[in-house]
Design an enzyme around this catalytic site. Structure first.
Site, mmCIF file in Angstrom:
data_model
loop_
_atom_site.group_PDB
_atom_site.id
_atom_site.type_symbol
_atom_site.label_atom_id
_atom_site.label_comp_id
_atom_site.label_asym_id
_atom_site.label_seq_id
_atom_site.Cartn_x
_atom_site.Cartn_y
_atom_site.Cartn_z
ATOM 1 C CG LEU A 100 -1.999 -0.999 1.372
ATOM 2 C CD1 LEU A 100 -2.784 -0.778 2.662
ATOM 3 C CD2 LEU A 100 -2.936 -0.960 0.175
ATOM 4 C CG ASP A 101 0.374 4.252 -2.855
ATOM 5 O OD1 ASP A 101 1.145 3.405 -3.320
ATOM 6 O OD2 ASP A 101 -0.541 4.806 -3.508
ATOM 7 C CG LEU A 102 4.528 7.142 3.276
ATOM 8 C CD1 LEU A 102 5.368 6.080 3.966
ATOM 9 C CD2 LEU A 102 5.427 8.302 2.865
ATOM 10 C CG HIS A 183 1.020 5.067 -7.249
ATOM 11 N ND1 HIS A 183 1.204 4.724 -5.922
ATOM 12 C CD2 HIS A 183 2.130 5.787 -7.593
ATOM 13 C CE1 HIS A 183 2.359 5.219 -5.502
ATOM 14 N NE2 HIS A 183 2.955 5.836 -6.490
ATOM 15 C CE LYS A 186 -2.838 7.276 -3.333
ATOM 16 N NZ LYS A 186 -1.541 7.223 -2.673
#
Ligand code: URA
Length: 230
Positions: A100-102, A183, A186
């Site tokens: 997962l992204d930050l 990503h 997004k």
């Protein structure tokens, strides 16, 4: 498996510590003191330390409610990793299952079982991931159909697989995708002129994030949960 790995897994110590025990000639294999970390052993080799037989413990499986600001990696020089949230003696044997992204929150699986992880992240298996997203702009009509048909992401040659989008409020949605491109969520909203302002993963396949886990909390998966993702 290499002897130093076997000792490290069995005693819950690092490989470096296992090598020290070998150097000190404190490990026996088949009754003989050994010192070569690369020596091959398996469950049938009689490995002993301090008079007791060592066995590799079973693999580990956890779910974590990832907070913002943690990176899904085993090491990072700039940010804390999801492993830093685990107070486990064998945490160094774990890896996050996918990323997962930050700034994304929610369900992250962690395991020491590489084959199990591969079965979940492999692009061929198409495990569904369910996300809750907040959007910068109200969702315009027709996006559900576009996502269902698959869309072209910037810089890619293949459409996304059919994804299911459900409107919760004009700026909050639930999205189920069967891939894990970079990503992806997004970029899917960017492709329809919107932007994700907050993203939370609620489920992977049949496994939902436990509502009792506050951000940063984790728990062991039970065997039914582990099997449900095989
Ligand atoms: N899609 C994203 O854009 N970010 C994530 O963290 C997960 C899926």
């Amino acid at each position: 498996m290499r002897l130093d790995k076997f000792i490290s897994q069995s005693l819950g110590i690092t490989r470096k510590e296992a090598k020290q025990l070998l150097r000190q000639r404190l490990i026996n294999v088949g009754g003989v003191a050994v010192c070569a970390p690369e020596q091959h052993v398996d469950d049938k080799s009689n490995v002993t330390f301090d008079g007791r037989t060592l066995q590799t413990p079973g693999p580990l499986y956890f779910m974590l409610n990832k907070p913002e600001g943690y990176i899904c990696a085993t090491k990072d020089c700039r940010h804390p990793t999801v492993l830093d949230l685990l107070d486990e003696p064998r945490a160094h044997t774990l890896h996050p299952v996918g990323r997962l992204d930050l700034d994304t929150t929610g369900l992250v699986l962690l395991s020491s079982d590489g084959q199990w992880s591969h079965g979940i992240t492999s692009p061929k298996r198409h495990k569904t991931k369910r996300y809750r997203a907040h959007l910068a702009e109200p969702l315009i009509s027709g996006v559900e159909e576009k996502f269902e048909k698959g869309i072209m992401l910037d810089g890619e040659k293949k459409r996304t697989l059919p994804a299911r989008l459900k409107r919760i409020t004009p700026t909050e949605v639930e999205l189920c995708i069967k891939e894990g491109r970079y990503h992806q969520v997004k970029r899917m909203f960017a492709a329809v002129g919107n932007a994700v302002t907050a993203l939370h993963r609620e489920a992977i396949g049949p496994l939902n994030l436990d509502h009792d886990l506050a951000p940063g909390d984790y728990r062991t998966l039970n065997s039914d949960e582990v099997d449900s993702l095989r």
